[in-house]
Design a protein around this motif. Structure first.
Motif, PDB file in Angstrom:
ATOM      1  N   PHE A   1     -42.472  34.093 -11.199  1.00 27.34           N
ATOM      2  CA  PHE A   1     -41.737  33.236 -12.126  1.00 27.34           C
ATOM      3  C   PHE A   1     -40.404  32.768 -11.526  1.00 27.34           C
ATOM      4  CE2 PHE A   1     -44.860  35.204 -14.752  1.00 27.34           C
ATOM      5  CZ  PHE A   1     -45.160  34.254 -15.709  1.00 27.34           C
ATOM      6  N   TYR A   2     -39.802  33.582 -10.662  1.00 25.41           N
ATOM      7  CA  TYR A   2     -38.598  33.146  -9.954  1.00 25.41           C
ATOM      8  C   TYR A   2     -38.915  31.934  -9.073  1.00 25.41           C
ATOM      9  CZ  TYR A   2     -34.792  33.132  -6.532  1.00 25.41           C
ATOM     10  OH  TYR A   2     -33.767  32.761  -5.711  1.00 25.41           O
ATOM     11  N   SER A   3     -40.054  32.001  -8.376  1.00 28.95           N
ATOM     12  CA  SER A   3     -40.455  30.902  -7.505  1.00 28.95           C
ATOM     13  C   SER A   3     -40.828  29.661  -8.314  1.00 28.95           C
ATOM     14  CB  SER A   3     -41.630  31.339  -6.623  1.00 28.95           C
ATOM     15  OG  SER A   3     -41.953  30.358  -5.682  1.00 28.95           O
ATOM     16  N   LEU A   4     -41.496  29.859  -9.472  1.00 29.78           N
ATOM     17  CA  LEU A   4     -41.856  28.727 -10.324  1.00 29.78           C
ATOM     18  C   LEU A   4     -40.618  28.004 -10.848  1.00 29.78           C
ATOM     19  CD1 LEU A   4     -44.833  30.165 -12.421  1.00 29.78           C
ATOM     20  CD2 LEU A   4     -44.965  28.332 -10.746  1.00 29.78           C
ATOM     21  N   ARG A   5     -39.570  28.756 -11.173  1.00 28.86           N
ATOM     22  CA  ARG A   5     -38.369  28.151 -11.765  1.00 28.86           C
ATOM     23  C   ARG A   5     -37.449  27.540 -10.720  1.00 28.86           C
ATOM     24  NH1 ARG A   5     -38.179  33.133 -15.098  1.00 28.86           N
ATOM     25  NH2 ARG A   5     -39.100  32.632 -17.125  1.00 28.86           N
ATOM     26  N   THR A   6     -37.310  28.213  -9.567  1.00 27.51           N
ATOM     27  CA  THR A   6     -36.317  27.787  -8.582  1.00 27.51           C
ATOM     28  C   THR A   6     -36.907  27.005  -7.419  1.00 27.51           C
ATOM     29  OG1 THR A   6     -36.511  29.821  -7.268  1.00 27.51           O
ATOM     30  CG2 THR A   6     -34.974  29.840  -9.138  1.00 27.51           C
ATOM     31  N   GLY A   7     -38.216  27.130  -7.191  1.00 27.70           N
ATOM     32  CA  GLY A   7     -38.830  26.480  -6.042  1.00 27.70           C
ATOM     33  C   GLY A   7     -38.510  27.174  -4.730  1.00 27.70           C
TER      34      GLY A   7
ATOM     35  N   VAL B   1     -44.383  35.174  -2.114  1.00 33.81           N
ATOM     36  CA  VAL B   1     -44.679  34.059  -3.019  1.00 33.81           C
ATOM     37  C   VAL B   1     -44.067  32.776  -2.461  1.00 33.81           C
ATOM     38  CG1 VAL B   1     -44.523  33.193  -5.378  1.00 33.81           C
ATOM     39  CG2 VAL B   1     -44.594  35.664  -4.961  1.00 33.81           C
ATOM     40  N   VAL B   2     -44.886  31.705  -2.420  1.00 32.36           N
ATOM     41  CA  VAL B   2     -44.430  30.396  -1.943  1.00 32.36           C
ATOM     42  C   VAL B   2     -44.752  29.367  -3.019  1.00 32.36           C
ATOM     43  CG1 VAL B   2     -44.718  28.609  -0.188  1.00 32.36           C
ATOM     44  CG2 VAL B   2     -44.790  31.023   0.468  1.00 32.36           C
ATOM     45  N   PRO B   3     -43.799  28.521  -3.418  1.00 37.21           N
ATOM     46  CA  PRO B   3     -44.085  27.515  -4.449  1.00 37.21           C
ATOM     47  C   PRO B   3     -45.008  26.415  -3.923  1.00 37.21           C
ATOM     48  CG  PRO B   3     -41.887  27.181  -3.552  1.00 37.21           C
ATOM     49  CD  PRO B   3     -42.398  28.473  -2.958  1.00 37.21           C
ATOM     50  N   ILE B   4     -45.826  25.877  -4.804  1.00 37.26           N
ATOM     51  CA  ILE B   4     -46.690  24.735  -4.498  1.00 37.26           C
ATOM     52  C   ILE B   4     -46.080  23.513  -5.193  1.00 37.26           C
ATOM     53  CG2 ILE B   4     -49.013  23.782  -4.634  1.00 37.26           C
ATOM     54  CD1 ILE B   4     -50.017  26.674  -5.007  1.00 37.26           C
ATOM     55  N   LYS B   5     -45.821  22.471  -4.433  1.00 38.57           N
ATOM     56  CA  LYS B   5     -45.126  21.317  -4.982  1.00 38.57           C
ATOM     57  C   LYS B   5     -46.058  20.114  -5.067  1.00 38.57           C
ATOM     58  CE  LYS B   5     -40.650  22.921  -3.274  1.00 38.57           C
ATOM     59  NZ  LYS B   5     -39.446  22.613  -2.467  1.00 38.57           N
TER      60      LYS B   5
END
Length: 471
Positions: A88-94, A114-118
C-alpha cells in the motif's frame, strides 16, 4: 479460462482500471513464471480495489526452481494494509520497497520487494511483488543464538549444583546425560538412572563410558555435528536422541533421550486406519457404480417414456457422487478432492450423453487446482450435476447448439462455483425446477453458503458460494 482471461475478469469485477491498464497488467502477468524461476521466489501482481481500501491479487507465479512460499493459490484473494504495508505504501507513493521483511497470511516470514506498475500519465495501476521464504533461515539463526547464550549457563548449573538446590534437569521426563570429551559420564538425572536400569539392568555411575550402556550411540558421538537429533531403537522401544556439544569454552556434551514408542505406535495405528478408510472409499465407489449399472440395465430392459428422464437424472446424481470417491482414490490424501477434476468429470459426462434432439453442446472449465474435503465435495458434485443438467435440458430449447462455461475460484475466505450458458435465459416468473430447489437446499444447508441464478444479456449465470474450511 487462461491466466490472462482470469486477470481481465478479476480487474473488471474488483477494480476501476481502464482497458489499456488491464492490457498492460495482462502482458506483465505472462512474464511472471520467468521472473519467479529467475529469482527463485513467488511473484504476484496486486491491483487496488474499487473502493481503494484494499488490493486484490490478480496474477501469481510460483518458482519451479525453489520451494513455493504458499501452499495454496492466492489469486482472487484480497490484500489488506495491516498485513501488506509495503504494497500500500508503493500504491500510494509510487516508490519502490526492497528487501522488506513481512509475514504472509500463512504465517511465514518472507523477504518482500515491491515495485509500482504505472499506466497512462504515470498513474499507479498496481504493484509487482516478489517474496522469498526466510523463515527457516531465521529459525536456524535463532536456534544457534539461543544455544550459544545458554550453553555456559547450563554447564554452570550442572557443574555447580548442590544437594540443597534442585534444578530443572531433576524433574524433566527426558533422560539427560552429561559426558566429557572422552565420553565419560559427569552427570545424569533421575530419568537417566531409570533408563539405564530398565535397558541394561544395572546402576548408572559417574566415570562410566556412556557407550557401554548404549552401543548404538557410537555413530552419534562420532558425528562432527554440534547439534544432532535422530532416532534409535533400543529393546523394542523407540527413542529420540539429541546431542548438544557445548563447544571449546565449556567442554562436554549433553545426550538427551526421549521415549517416542507410544507416539510411533499411534502413528502406525493411523496408517492402518488410513488404509482402512481408503478401502471404505473404494467399496463406496464400487457400490455406487453397481447401483448405476442396475439403473442402466433397467433402462435397457424398458421403462415408460415419461419415467425415462427421472431414471437418467438419478443415474447422473449417483455417478456424480461416485466421481468424488474416484478422485479421492487417485490422490495421495484420503480426504481431499481436487475440484477442477471433479467438475470436469461431471460436466463431460453430462454433455457427452446422447441427446434426443442431437444438440451440439460444448463445455469449458476454468479455475485453479484447489482441493476441498470429501464431505463438501459430495454436495458440490450434486450441485454441479444439477446446474449443468439444467443447462442441457432447458437453456438451448429450439436451438441446435450451445455453450456452457464452468468456473471455480477462491474469493477472500469463500469458494465460488459459477455455471454460465449462452442459452435462452432464465425466467424468474417460472416455477423453480426440482434440480434448482436441490441446489438451493444443499448450498444453504450442507455448505452453509448461498445460491443465485439470474438472466444475462447472453444467457444465464448460476452461482454458489460457501466458506472455506478453517486450516
Amino acid at each position: 479460462m487462461t491466466n490472462t482471461t482470469l486477470v481481465e475478469s478479476l480487474c473488471h469485477l474488483h477494480t476501476n482500471l481502464i482497458e489499456d491498464d488491464i492490457v498492460k497488467i495482462e502482458e506483465l502477468s505472462r512474464n511472471l513464471p520467468f521472473m519467479a524461476d529467475l529469482n527463485q521466489a513467488n511473484v504476484f501482481i496486486d491491483c487496488p480495489t474499487i473502493e481503494g481500501k484494499h488490493a486484490i491479487v490478480v496474477a501469481e507465479a510460483a518458482p519451479t526452481t525453489a520451494k513455493s512460499v504458499y501452499k495454496h493459490p492466492v489469486v482472487g484473494k484480497f490484500a489488506y494494509e495491516a498485513f501488506e504495508p509495503a504494497v500500500f505504501y508503493s500504491l500510494r507513493t509510487g516508490k519502490n520497497m526492497f528487501l522488506n521483511r513481512a509475514i504472509t497470511q500463512e504465517g511465514k516470514t518472507v523477504e518482500q520487494s515491491v515495485v509500482p506498475i504505472k499506466g497512462a500519465s504515470n498513474r499507479i495501476i498496481g504493484t509487482l511483488i516478489m517474496e522469498k521464504d526466510i523463515s527457516e533461515k531465521l529459525q536456524h539463526q535463532d536456534k544457534m543464538k539461543a544455544l550459544s547464550k545458554t550453553t555456559e549457563t547450563l554447564s554452570e548449573i550442572l557443574i555447580g549444583m548442590t544437594e540443597n538446590r534442585p534444578i530443572i534437569s531433576e524433574v524433566i521426563e527426558e533422560a539427560l546425560f552429561f559426558i566429557d570429551p572422552k565420553g565419560k559420564l559427569l552427570y545424569y538425572n533421575p530419568a537417566a538412572i531409570n533408563l539405564v536400569s530398565e535397558v541394561c539392568s544395572t546402576d548408572c555411575n559417574v566415570g562410566t563410558d556412556l557407550i557401554s550402556y548404549f552401543p548404538c550411540l557410537n555413530p552419534i558421538l562420532q558425528n562432527s555435528e554440534d547439534l544432532l537429533v535422530t532416532e534409535v531403537e533400543i529393546t523394542n522401544r523407540t527413542f529420540q536422541v539429541k546431542k548438544i556439544c557445548l563447544g571449546e569454552k565449556t567442554e562436554g556434551t549433553f545426550i538427551i533421550f526421549r521415549d517416542m514408542t507410544e507416539l510411533r505406535q499411534k502413528e502406525r495405528e493411523l496408517i492402518v486406519k488410513s488404509v482402512a478408510i481408503r478401502e471404505i472409499h473404494h467399496r463406496v465407489k464400487n457400490n455406487l457404480q453397481t447401483v448405476a449399472s442396475l439403473l442402466r440395465l433397467q433402462m435397457r430392459r424398458g421403462v415408460p417414456e415419461e419415467s425415462k428422464v427421472h431414471f437418467v437424472e438419478s443415474l447422473n446424481r449417483i455417478l456424480s457422487i461416485a466421481h468424488v470417491y474416484e478422485i479421492i482414490l487417485s490422490n495421495s490424501s484420503e480426504d481431499d478432492v481436487e475440484v477442477y477434476s471433479l467438475i470436469e468429470k461431471i460436466g463431460n459426462m453430462l454433455v457427452e450423453q446422447p441427446q434426443e434432439d442431437s444438440k451440439a453442446i460444448s463445455i469449458s472449465y476454468a479455475g485453479p487446482r484447489l482441493t476441498i474435503k470429501s464431505n463438501k465435495a459430495v454436495s458440490v458434485s450434486l450441485i454441479i450435476n444439477e446446474l449443468i443438467q439444467n443447462c442441457v435440458n432447458h437453456a438451448f430449447q429450439n436451438r441446435s447448439s450451445g455453450n456452457i462455461h464452468v468456473t471455480f475460484y477462491a474469493n477472500g475466505l469463500e469458494w465460488n462455483v459459477q455455471v454460465e450458458d449462452d442459452g435462452v435465459g432464465y425466467s424468474e416468473s417460472s416455477k423453480p425446477s426440482l434440480g434448482l430447489e436441490v441446489v438451493k437446499m444443499m448450498a444453504e444447508h450442507d455448505l452453509s453458503g448461498h445460491f443465485t441464478i439470474r438472466k444475462t444479456q447472453s444467457g444465464t449465470i448460476a452461482a454458489i458460494g460457501f466458506p472455506m474450511e478453517s486450516e
